[in-house]
Design a protein around this motif. Structure first.
Motif, PDB file in Angstrom:
ATOM      1  N   TRP A 162      -8.266   0.560  -4.740  1.00 50.92           N
ATOM      2  CA  TRP A 162      -8.206  -0.899  -4.829  1.00 50.92           C
ATOM      3  C   TRP A 162      -9.558  -1.481  -5.220  1.00 50.92           C
ATOM      4  CZ3 TRP A 162      -5.257  -2.793   0.183  1.00 50.92           C
ATOM      5  CH2 TRP A 162      -3.936  -2.342   0.115  1.00 50.92           C
ATOM      6  N   ASP A 163      -9.497  -2.570  -5.917  1.00 52.94           N
ATOM      7  CA  ASP A 163     -10.709  -3.305  -6.252  1.00 52.94           C
ATOM      8  C   ASP A 163     -10.298  -4.774  -6.299  1.00 52.94           C
ATOM      9  OD1 ASP A 163     -13.284  -3.844  -6.876  1.00 52.94           O
ATOM     10  OD2 ASP A 163     -13.314  -2.826  -8.797  1.00 52.94           O
ATOM     11  N   GLU A 183       0.803  -1.223   0.000  1.00 56.15           N
ATOM     12  CA  GLU A 183       0.000   0.000   0.000  1.00 56.15           C
ATOM     13  C   GLU A 183       0.835   1.273   0.000  1.00 56.15           C
ATOM     14  OE1 GLU A 183      -1.946   0.985   4.000  1.00 56.15           O
ATOM     15  OE2 GLU A 183      -1.817  -1.190   4.051  1.00 56.15           O
ATOM     16  N   ARG A 198      -4.099   2.506  -1.283  1.00 52.84           N
ATOM     17  CA  ARG A 198      -5.507   2.110  -1.306  1.00 52.84           C
ATOM     18  C   ARG A 198      -6.327   3.117  -2.103  1.00 52.84           C
ATOM     19  NH1 ARG A 198      -6.925   2.077   4.848  1.00 52.84           N
ATOM     20  NH2 ARG A 198      -4.817   1.695   5.563  1.00 52.84           N
ATOM     21  N   GLY A 244     -12.911  -9.117   0.374  1.00 50.98           N
ATOM     22  CA  GLY A 244     -11.637  -8.772  -0.245  1.00 50.98           C
ATOM     23  C   GLY A 244     -10.435  -8.985   0.653  1.00 50.98           C
ATOM     24  N   VAL A 245     -10.589  -9.784   1.705  1.00 50.63           N
ATOM     25  CA  VAL A 245      -9.469  -9.949   2.631  1.00 50.63           C
ATOM     26  C   VAL A 245      -8.238 -10.502   1.912  1.00 50.63           C
ATOM     27  CG1 VAL A 245      -8.637 -11.233   4.626  1.00 50.63           C
ATOM     28  CG2 VAL A 245     -10.868 -10.175   4.708  1.00 50.63           C
ATOM     29  N   TYR A 249      -6.888  -7.986  -0.788  1.00 40.98           N
ATOM     30  CA  TYR A 249      -6.396  -6.705  -0.277  1.00 40.98           C
ATOM     31  C   TYR A 249      -5.138  -6.875   0.565  1.00 40.98           C
ATOM     32  CZ  TYR A 249     -10.397  -4.053  -1.997  1.00 40.98           C
ATOM     33  OH  TYR A 249     -11.321  -3.433  -2.803  1.00 40.98           O
TER      34      TYR A 249
END
Lengths: 135, 285, 278, 334
Positions: free
Chosen positions: D260-261, D61, D66, D235-236, D239
């Motif tokens: 983020w996606d 990140e 993010r 999304g754990v 991400y």
């Protein structure tokens, strides 16, 4: 002069909007920091609307409807009362100053009350903002 | 206990009472995972121990896994899961006839560090409701129920608004918006969540502190009067946001305001869809 | 460094209503130099954006030989396209691109070309058809089979008339069953069925198709049945795209990124991934 | 000191050096928050943990934020946002897997159409790595080409060798320029010790992922429906994954934002028309596996995975990608 505040008012068509109208016609003075959105009933006010107001930078929000028992749709404002009670509690918990979010009952004949409510709300919102600036 | 669970599952799958059975199993690492059984031969895969934390009722509304119209489904519930199921039934998401409920007596679940989950300490339903479940497995546990003091909630309430904002800001700054909290929640069953709508877009999808703040308000508010404090959201959160404290704040508010506790009665309607003429007015300007 | 995700502003010169929910925008870059250097090939697309609404992918509807402007046809389906429909001539949009690959027009030269379109799917074909017509003598037989839900849903009506009456190409128009009015003179039926009824010489013929996924799927089947070799059949695919440059990760079909390796594919290339496309 | 030669330093000395070289830099390092380790911007080197388990987040990140504003739409046109390229940053104690992940995402972001934000953040940041003495229970880095002592993606690698001493390895010119000549040359005893520790660390990696040779053949198998049944579509995994890089571009008011996606989400590939080529859960789960272990390899020559095990460790329902991928050959072939 103090900076104008941005306060969004959701007013039900049948009571509060008419009340505000009456306040105007009767020439009651009240601060002009409120921007009115007319809704058919205070029960139409989705809590998301209020969130959106804060998100888009509103300093305060006022939801105003008919007095309990006087709803044009019989019971819309009873639901509003419950919803807003919970929402206000949640806002408080998250640290949004409770003085920034108000709920009031103003009937079509209460022009004076409308002016008083707006005056009080504007004062409260202003105080909340001054408080947070100090922090 | 596990023998009885397997036996019950086997019987149901065998005689066609259910076409699918939701239970707990193990993966190769030895971790507990949800399992979905279709054949009676598979029941050996079922396990039961103090790591069966998941609330399996979440899957009853998962259209990718289950189509309840296709025939009954069996599900293992603990006392806490049973509350979610009651809400799901009261909200007409699940028909009682479409499911077979295997209640299992639970004496507290443990986390990865072998410590008993905080929710289990004040749990008042270690023994599933025999009048609600089809079968209850396990010896009824006698225990003194600790009164829930909501001390976590009160700790936050004792802070002034600026401190509260700072506290939540710290947590929400961490939030990745992975939506694990929402997706693991048995009551977040909406086919299309308002968070996914972009027209109107209620909260932008990017994970900024401010956006996350509104996301969490929405999540908490949508669970107001419905959340049964199963604690799955907090367990699923990878960054340790105390989501239960938020939910419990609203549980407390609903209890204080409307004298209502969700998950007790499958017939009950959520307090926000009802009213009393003499509801509190002290917050009105 | 120029950020490839930052668009260039373009002014809307003209808006034409094609159908009740489709408009065609004629766009000119604000920067004249950009307009002059902007070159593309038929089949490529751009990312078009409206401030406060977002960005979306649109095929270029004009032909490379149309100089000084580009055109995009936009059907109202979501947030961005609704915002586009609210715009008026003189309004500003953002454009990134052109992106993606294109129809191999050189390879089609000297042979017949069959265009099969459905609904808004005529847009990328229009770019190609215009390009082909600008060098008509390089091609032999040209046929267009185009269908829409109803007569008012046909896009580029004036141009369809022009193509039909010019005499050197065949244009077959079809409406979905139930969508036709009494005075409709064209075919009635879904595009794949209309196509199936025709006799088409597959030798030296390239087939190009675009339309809703279900139509493409069936058309590919029909062409297969007619004896087209899967390398003779081109389709241009629609997938959700965001970046247009193969990075955001959503428009892949297998290892192929529609925005980078497509949107134009031969049937041969995508055959094994049909489950994921349709 | 010749390039690539290892040197040895005491902990106090190393601390002093880190302190002096990070002067004026933004420092990113592992810290404990509510009992869990995270990579965070920190005030100073003294705040950084020296001994920590796999952090919840990776260092991704800080290169692929993010949320990053691409530009602002103003009345005068488009005003791009400049990432602060002149600000120097130092990442302290990146684990080998996280550092290696940068070399994987570099292939995507730094290749054709280089990403401006990522490129700038990569350029202004020195990555100081810390070898893993012991692998965690979810680690499987050896299976995907990494190692607990790996140095890929680092500018400088640091390894604890006992007696409160550390071996320094200048991996890149940039690292060397940043650190300068420090410490004394490692003698053969230290080097031997280093090798022993390395071997021991590698042996501590308990998990192995067997990546099928022919993943595409299993594409249409029902296996994916089975293994993804419990997936929550959250999304754990993606991400927290140090190599997952999918993003969305959205307008927030007049800001265009890249955020983020993830392929797990319902809206990821759904078009405005409602069409969605990956509408079912298993398709999305399969996409994630294939993107990592088939497509990325095909397009960029490496797997999109560094074996950190975060996806398994943090999955709310313990979906274990190692087991799932390893069993494809056995259970997933049609």
């Amino acid at each position: 002069m103090e900076k104008k505040l941005k306060i969004v008012g959701f007013l039900c068509n049948w009571c509060s909007y008419a009340g505000a109208d009456l306040a105007g016609v009767s020439r009651f003075q009240y601060p002009a920091d409120i921007r009115v959105i007319r809704v058919p009933c205070s029960g139409r006010v989705n809590p998301l609307f209020i969130l959106k107001c804060f998100q888009e930078g509103a300093d305060g929000v006022l939801v105003s409807g008919c007095h309990p028992g006087d709803c044009h749709y019989q019971e819309g404002n009873y639901y509003t009362r419950r919803r807003m009670m919970m929402l206000k509690d949640l806002f408080c918990f998250f640290g949004i100053d409770k003085r920034r979010f108000h709920i009031s009952w103003v009937s079509a004949s209460e022009g004076k009350k409308w002016a008083d409510v707006v005056t009080a709300v504007v004062e409260d919102v202003g105080a909340a903002l001054r408080g947070s600036e100090k922090q | 206990m596990i023998g009885k669970i397997r036996e019950a599952a086997k019987r149901m799958l065998d005689d066609g009472t259910v076409r699918l059975f939701l239970g707990y199993g193990k993966n190769g690492l030895g971790d507990t995972v949800p399992v979905f059984l279709k054949h009676k031969e598979d029941v050996e895969a079922l396990y039961w121990d103090e790591t069966c934390r998941y609330n399996l009722t979440r899957y009853l509304t998962d259209r990718d896994v289950i189509c309840l119209e296709e025939g009954p489904v069996g599900v293992i519930v603990k006392g806490c899961d049973q509350k979610s199921l009651k809400v799901l039934i009261s909200e007409k998401q699940v028909e009682r006839d479409e499911i077979r409920i295997v209640g299992v007596v639970c004496s507290g679940m443990k986390d990865d560090n072998e410590e008993i989950l905080s929710k289990c300490g004040t749990c008042d339903s270690w023994n599933p409701d025999e009048t609600f479940c089809d079968i209850v497995i396990g010896q009824t546990v006698e225990r003194k129920i600790e009164e829930d003091e909501y001390s976590d909630v009160e700790e936050v309430e004792a802070l002034d608004p600026a401190q509260r904002e700072k506290l939540w800001g710290k947590y929400f700054d961490r939030c990745l918006r992975c939506y694990a909290c929402r997706n693991v929640c048995p009551l977040c069953y909406c086919k299309e969540c308002i968070l996914e709508q972009n027209d109107p877009e209620w909260v932008p999808p990017s994970a900024s502190k401010e956006n996350n703040f509104y996301f969490h308000i929405i999540r908490a508010y949508h669970l107001t009067g419905r959340c049964t404090d199963c604690g799955e959201c907090e367990r699923a959160c990878p960054v340790g946001i105390p989501l239960r404290t938020i939910n419990r704040k609203m549980i407390k508010a609903v209890k204080d305001g409307f004298d209502f506790v969700a998950g007790k009665d499958p017939e009950a309607r959520s307090p926000l869809t009802r009213f009393r003429r003499d509801d509190r007015e002290d917050f009105i300007t | 460094m120029k950020d490839s995700l930052v668009p260039d502003p373009a002014r809307i010169e003209d808006i034409r209503n094609e159908t009740p929910d489709v408009v065609t925008l004629r766009l000119v870059f604000e920067d004249r130099g950009k307009m002059e250097t902007f070159s593309f090939r038929a089949g490529q697309f751009v990312e078009l954006s409206v401030p406060k609404a977002g960005e979306s992918t649109f095929c270029i509807a004009s032909a490379p030989s149309d100089r000084g402007y580009i055109e995009c046809s936009v059907k109202k389906v979501g947030r961005v396209t609704e915002a586009v429909h609210m715009l008026e001539p003189g309004g500003i949009v953002g454009i990134r691109g052109p992106y993606g690959n294109f129809f191999p027009i050189e390879a089609m030269k000297g042979g017949n070309v069959l265009f099969i379109g459905g609904g808004i799917g005529l847009v990328p074909l229009r770019s190609l058809i215009r390009e082909v017509l600008s060098a008509r003598s390089d091609f032999k037989r040209l046929s267009v089979v185009y269908g829409a839900r109803s007569e008012r849903d046909l896009v580029y009506k004036d141009e369809l008339d022009e193509w039909r009456t010019r005499g050197d190409m065949e244009v077959v128009l079809a409406l979905d069953p139930g969508g036709e009015m009494e005075d409709w003179k064209g075919e009635v039926g879904y595009v794949p069925s209309v196509l199936e009824k025709r006799t088409i010489e597959t030798k030296d013929c390239t087939a190009v198709t675009c339309g809703p996924p279900v139509m493409i799927k069936r058309v590919l089947g029909v062409l297969d049945g007619m004896g087209f070799c899967s390398s003779q059949v081109y389709t241009t695919l629609e997938m959700k795209m965001k970046c247009g440059i193969g990075k955001c990760g959503r428009c892949n079909i297998g290892p192929l990124y529609v925005c980078k390796d497509g949107p134009v594919f031969t049937y041969e290339r995508i055959k094994e991934f049909t489950e994921e496309i349709f | 000191m010749s390039f690539g030669e290892k040197t040895v330093l005491g902990k106090d000395e190393l601390f002093r050096i880190l302190k002096s070289i990070s002067e004026g830099c933004e420092i990113i390092g592992p810290v404990m928050e509510d009992g869990k380790p995270y990579f965070r911007p920190v005030e100073g080197v003294e705040d950084v943990a020296w001994d920590f388990d796999t952090t919840v987040n990776g260092i991704k990140e800080f290169f692929f934020p993010r949320r990053s504003v691409l530009y602002e739409q103003t009345n005068d046109g488009i005003r791009p946002f400049d990432p602060e390229t002149d600000k120097k940053r130092i990442v302290l104690f990146s684990r080998p897997c996280d550092a290696r992940a940068l070399t994987i995402t570099d292939r995507l972001f730094m290749g054709e159409n280089q990403d401006r934000v990522y490129g700038a953040l990569r350029a202004n940041t020195v990555v100081v790595g810390l070898s893993c003495e012991k692998a965690g229970p979810h680690c499987f880095c050896l299976s995907v080409g990494g190692s607990p002592f790996g140095t890929e993606g680092m500018d400088v690698s640091i390894t604890a060798v006992g007696d409160d001493e550390y071996v320094l390895d200048m991996v890149t010119d940039r690292g060397k320029a940043f650190f300068g000549n420090r410490g004394r040359k490692a003698d053969s005893k230290r080097l031997q010790e280093f090798e022993t520790l390395k071997k021991r660390a590698e042996e501590s990696v308990e998990r192995t992922m067997r990546i099928p040779k022919d993943l595409p053949s299993a594409f249409e198998s029902d296996y994916w429906k089975e293994v993804s049944a419990a997936c929550l579509k959250c999304g754990v995994c993606t991400y927290l994954c140090p190599t997952c890089h999918c993003f969305d571009i959205v307008d927030e008011g007049f800001y265009r934002v890249r955020c983020w996606d993830t392929c797990s989400f319902d809206t990821f590939s759904r078009m405005a028309s409602g069409e969605d080529p990956r509408k079912d859960k298993y398709m999305r789960y399969r996409q994630r596996v294939y993107h990592k272990f088939s497509y990325y390899k095909e397009n960029f020559g490496v797997y999109g995975c560094v074996g950190c095990g975060r996806c398994t460790k943090h999955c709310p329902v313990k979906t274990d990608i190692v087991e799932i991928v390893s069993s494809v050959d056995e259970k997933g072939m049609p």
